[in-house]
Design an enzyme around this catalytic site. Structure first.
Site, PDB file in Angstrom:
ATOM      1  CG  ASP A  72      36.649  17.341   3.811  1.00 31.30           C
ATOM      2  OD1 ASP A  72      35.997  17.200   2.767  1.00 31.30           O
ATOM      3  OD2 ASP A  72      37.046  16.377   4.485  1.00 31.30           O
ATOM      4  CG  ASP A 141      43.364   8.514  10.671  1.00 34.10           C
ATOM      5  OD1 ASP A 141      42.223   8.677  10.177  1.00 34.10           O
ATOM      6  OD2 ASP A 141      44.281   9.359  10.554  1.00 34.10           O
ATOM      7  CG  HIS A 143      40.269  11.253   9.008  1.00 31.17           C
ATOM      8  ND1 HIS A 143      41.370  10.560   8.547  1.00 31.17           N
ATOM      9  CD2 HIS A 143      39.624  11.676   7.902  1.00 31.17           C
ATOM     10  CE1 HIS A 143      41.392  10.576   7.240  1.00 31.17           C
ATOM     11  NE2 HIS A 143      40.334  11.235   6.802  1.00 31.17           N
ATOM     12  CD  GLU A 148      44.033  13.549   9.470  1.00 26.66           C
ATOM     13  OE1 GLU A 148      43.520  12.457   9.803  1.00 26.66           O
ATOM     14  OE2 GLU A 148      44.695  13.689   8.428  1.00 26.66           O
TER      15      GLU A 148
HETATM   16  C1  GLP Z   1      39.448  11.985   3.144  1.00 27.64           C
HETATM   17  C2  GLP Z   1      38.235  12.861   3.361  1.00 27.64           C
HETATM   18  C3  GLP Z   1      37.239  12.186   4.280  1.00 27.64           C
HETATM   19  C4  GLP Z   1      36.979  10.778   3.803  1.00 27.64           C
HETATM   20  C5  GLP Z   1      38.250   9.985   3.823  1.00 27.64           C
HETATM   21  C6  GLP Z   1      38.070   8.541   3.402  1.00 27.64           C
HETATM   22  O1  GLP Z   1      40.387  12.094   4.142  1.00 27.64           O
HETATM   23  N1  GLP Z   1      38.564  14.123   3.897  1.00 27.64           N
HETATM   24  O2  GLP Z   1      36.055  12.949   4.311  1.00 27.64           O
HETATM   25  O3  GLP Z   1      36.001  10.175   4.617  1.00 27.64           O
HETATM   26  O4  GLP Z   1      39.155  10.615   2.933  1.00 27.64           O
HETATM   27  O5  GLP Z   1      38.088   8.435   2.005  1.00 27.64           O
HETATM   28  P1  GLP Z   1      37.716   7.132   1.220  1.00 27.64           P
HETATM   29  O6  GLP Z   1      36.226   7.081   1.190  1.00 27.64           O
HETATM   30  O7  GLP Z   1      38.280   7.363  -0.158  1.00 27.64           O
HETATM   31  O8  GLP Z   1      38.315   5.987   1.920  1.00 27.64           O
END
Ligand code: GLP
Length: 263
Positions: A72, A141, A143, A148
């Site tokens: 992404d 959440d 995702h 989402e």
């Molecule tokens: C963002 C990214 C996700 C990632 C999530 C969790 O929303 N788009 O791909 O998994 O954050 O991030 P973290 O690993 O910092 O908790």
């Protein structure tokens, strides 16, 4: 689905990196037959990237014939913006390994034609022969990528509006200022991820406990998009103990038991 439970995030990083190295080496990629890797951003995979860099520098793994597709990218951030996922990937991984730049794919969040960008991305994955191993993190959440809650489990690469919860969680990278966090992103879809031959999701910390509970013990549901992994023939969750905090004791014991002799 496999669930690998490790004591802490460092062990998760080491296990994940060793697994990626094993998969790539076992595949014996060549210029004509590259290994195709799906990659995430976020704080969770940072340890894995550090370990992969070490393995690369030690000559235990090469990325020369590896093609990557990132999950992404925020809409509206230049690749040079320190919080763009382009910047993140070069800073934390690509600049330190022997990957060829032509093999790196990251969605262009500055494009004027989102639909075209998303179509081309799906096509590029197809032309590369599909993803062999898609690695992801998970949001609080549930995702995966930026899919989402209530994202279709059949979704493909597209534009997504970020939820308040995600904007809040990600504001820690934007000086805690919610107004600086982009509100939209380009993301691969749930189906883009689950179409990969194998999917490995990393989850560390107690704040991911609800996501794992719903993803592992709950039903398959678009409310927690991580739960789509239940329909995948080769889904792996690699997590630390704090992330298993909301699972039933019997679930934790089951996975510790069945994985005790596995890589
Ligand atoms: C963002 C990214 C996700 C990632 C999530 C969790 O929303 N788009 O791909 O998994 O954050 O991030 P973290 O690993 O910092 O908790």
């Amino acid at each position: 689905m496999r669930v690998i439970i490790k004591d802490d995030k460092q062990q998760v990083a080491e296990w994940a990196a060793q697994y990626v190295a094993y998969k790539i080496n076992h595949f014996r990629p060549s210029p004509k037959r590259p290994f195709v890797l799906g990659l995430p951003t976020g704080s969770t995979p940072l340890g894995m990237y550090a370990e992969l860099i070490k393995l690369n520098k030690a000559g235990k793994i090469s990325f020369e014939n590896v093609v990557t597709f990132n999950m992404d990218e925020y809409i509206g951030l230049e690749p040079s913006h320190p919080q763009s996922y382009h910047y993140f990937m070069f800073e934390n991984f690509f600049n330190h390994i022997d990957i060829q730049h032509k093999n790196i794919h990251i969605l262009d969040g500055m494009t004027k034609d989102f639909a075209k960008e998303c179509r081309s991305y799906e096509l590029a994955i197809k032309e590369a022969g599909g993803v062999h191993l898609f690695i992801g993190g998970v949001g609080e959440d549930g995702h995966i990528a930026f899919n989402e809650p209530f994202s279709s489990l059949c979704s493909r690469t597209r534009v997504k509006t970020l939820t308040e919860s995600t904007i809040k969680a990600n504001s820690r990278f934007f000086d805690g200022d919610l107004s600086k966090v982009p509100t939209m992103a380009l993301t691969v879809g749930v189906a883009t991820i689950t179409e990969a031959e194998e999917v490995m999701i990393l989850a560390t910390g107690a704040n991911k406990a609800q996501a794992l509970k719903h993803g592992i013990e709950g039903g398959v549901s678009h409310v927690w998009t991580i739960s789509a992994l239940q329909c995948h023939p080769h889904g792996i969750i690699v997590c630390d103990k704090p992330a298993t905090g909301a699972l039933q004791e019997a679930t934790v014991n089951y996975f510790l038991d069945v994985e005790r002799n596995n890589f």
